[in-house]
Enzyme design. Structure first.
Site, short mmCIF file in Angstrom:
data_model
loop_
_atom_site.label_atom_id
_atom_site.label_comp_id
_atom_site.label_asym_id
_atom_site.label_seq_id
_atom_site.Cartn_x
_atom_site.Cartn_y
_atom_site.Cartn_z
N LYS A 76 0.84 -1.20 0.00
CA LYS A 76 0.00 0.00 0.00
C LYS A 76 0.87 1.25 0.00
O LYS A 76 1.91 1.29 0.66
CB LYS A 76 -0.91 -0.03 1.23
CG LYS A 76 -1.99 1.05 1.27
CD LYS A 76 -2.90 0.85 2.47
CE LYS A 76 -3.98 1.91 2.56
NZ LYS A 76 -4.87 1.69 3.72
N SER A 93 -9.79 1.69 3.00
CA SER A 93 -8.95 2.49 2.13
C SER A 93 -7.91 1.68 1.35
O SER A 93 -7.30 2.18 0.42
CB SER A 93 -8.21 3.54 2.96
OG SER A 93 -7.34 2.92 3.90
N SER A 131 -10.03 -0.80 7.16
CA SER A 131 -9.47 -0.60 5.81
C SER A 131 -8.76 -1.81 5.22
O SER A 131 -8.35 -1.77 4.06
CB SER A 131 -8.52 0.60 5.81
OG SER A 131 -9.25 1.79 5.93
#
Length: 486
Positions: free
Chosen positions: A77, A152, A176
């Site tokens: 990420k 997210s 997330s």
């Protein structure tokens, strides 16, 4: 040639026997990314040159027989800092920032021979639940390209679900990892707070953030968690506790395991089709010998309100450092120092980030601190106490991961309250610092439904035991999304 249908154990065996090389595996992975990326939008930066160089180094020294992840590619990420590789947190304010250091988890990946093939797309600064808040482009769901992938950690989840990579890392502040895992029909775990170092994770909510793994299967998830766990002196919130073998109970039966079913997790706002699938999953676990009983977590209903006060307050503090002075975006046409701050932040941050900064600044302001931030902390303690009482009698807590399946792109992006409420089942786990996993548990309207299993602090082993038992006796994880047929 593709290898996206093989587990990392199978890939490791091929690498050790030299039936494939790390370079060949990396090239095949990059080809899978290239074939699907235009449809999915899972990556902000595909690091082909760096990945191939790392793969050559693995081949040059030889794959280590005793290191399962040696030569295995993965995505990371883009709020996890990578030395000499652009890290933006999907924000204009960090565009072109090249970090001079690695996050601790990145160092751990490199130590175990893992190969980062790209930085995954995400909601800006990890603020969002749909994957639509990236400054570059939204990510799409591999099961239906018109649906959100969740957020997210949108790119981290979608890259695994679409067969671009076998593994990835995300971060979880209020759901997330688990929510996009549910929407994408894969496995995602938020570890116990403090289990994994946060050094080098661009901070959103410092008392809530935790890095964790995505994977196709439960065992692979446990194997990646093994790589990134452990005490880190560079992280003041890191816990100096023993790291067990997270796979040690995988394959064991769950007879006698006590699982709590909170009635609050099946109430108002939970889609009836999701509820049916999760209750069926609970019955399935009973058929495997588990004892499933209804309990109450009475203060869960306050979780969303508490979270958005605490998380936004911490974000307001953490994001002060992005000011246009030291690094990152600086606005043009500056006349004075105030212009640098105001214009750079106004232009550099997206709408959702600015909304949360304002919410947090208000909650922390003189005259409102006691009414909001202090009160939220007190209710957080009540939520923790609820969990502690349940865990006096039960080994795990079970419920849906998200109240609905993935919804249409664009339908909630302009309704922040609706999007915030979508995290009502995952948020309490972060507030209490507990570990939680989402695994595939069925389908509704042709889209994956995720089941959440919540464990005691530092008891990821039992979560993996139960999750693996469910996985081994169902075939939901074997279903392939539509992207594979395109």
């Amino acid at each position: 040639m593709t290898y996206n249908d093989k587990t990392i154990k199978e890939l490791h065996e091929l690498l050790v026997k030299k039936e494939i090389s790390a370079v060949e595996l990396t090239k095949a992975t990059l080809a899978d990314i290239d074939a699907r990326e235009s449809a999915i939008g899972a990556f902000l930066n595909i690091t082909s040159a760096e990945a191939l160089k790392a793969a050559q180094a693995v081949d040059g020294r030889g794959v280590r027989v005793d290191v399962l992840t040696d030569g295995i590619p993965l995505a990371v990420k883009d709020n996890i800092v990578t030395k000499d590789i652009e890290t933006t947190a999907a924000s204009k304010i960090l565009k072109t920032w090249i970090p001079p250091y690695n996050a601790t988890v990145v160092e751990q990946l490199y130590d175990k021979g893992m190969i980062i093939v790209g930085k995954a797309n995400m909601d800006e600064f990890a603020m969002g639940g749909s994957g639509e808040n990236s400054v570059v482009r939204p990510t799409h769901n591999a099961w239906d390209l018109d649906k959100v992938p969740g957020g997210s950690s949108s790119g981290s989840a979608a890259s695994v679900a679409s067969g671009q990579v076998r593994l990835s890392l995300g971060s979880d502040t209020g759901g997330s990892i688990r929510q996009p895992a549910a929407f994408n029909g894969i496995v995602g775990l938020k570890p116990t707070y403090g289990r994994v170092s946060r050094f080098g994770l661009i901070a959103f909510g410092s008392s809530l953030d935790q890095i964790g793994p995505f994977s196709q299967t439960v065992e692979e998830n446990a194997e990646l968690l093994q790589v990134i766990s452990g005490y880190d002196a560079k992280d003041s919130t890191s816990s100096d506790v023993d790291v067990p073998d997270f796979t040690s109970k995988i394959g064991q039966d769950i007879k006698g395991l006590k699982i709590a079913l909170p009635k609050e997790y099946f109430g108002e706002g939970i889609d009836e089709k999701v509820k049916v699938q999760i209750l069926a999953a609970a019955k399935h676990l009973e058929s495997l010998g588990a004892i499933v009983e209804e309990v109450s977590l009475p203060h869960s209903k306050y979780g969303v309100a508490v979270y958005y006060i605490i998380a936004s307050s911490e974000a307001s503090s953490n994001l002060q450092r992005f000011d246009g002075i030291r690094y990152g975006y600086r606005a043009d046409h500056i006349e004075n120092l105030e212009d640098v701050y105001v214009k750079s932040r106004s232009e550099g941050f997206g709408e959702e980030v600015k909304r949360r900064i304002m919410l947090g600044t208000f909650s922390l302001s003189a005259g409102y601190y006691d009414a909001y931030f202090k009160k939220a902390g007190q209710v957080r303690t009540m939520i923790i106490d609820d969990f502690n009482k349940v865990f006096e009698k039960y080994d795990l807590i079970l419920g849906p991961t998200a109240p609905t399946v993935a919804y249409d792109l664009g339908t909630q992006s302009h309704n922040p309250v609706a999007m915030y409420l979508a995290d009502l089942l995952t948020i309490p786990v972060n507030l209490a610092g507990l570990p939680g996993i989402s695994i595939p548990a069925g389908f509704a309207d042709g889209l994956p439904v995720g089941m959440q299993l919540i464990g005691k602090r530092y008891d990821e082993v039992t979560i993996y035991q139960a999750a693996a038992a469910f996985e081994a006796t169902t075939d939901y994880h074997k279903q392939q999304p539509v992207i594979f047929n395109k």
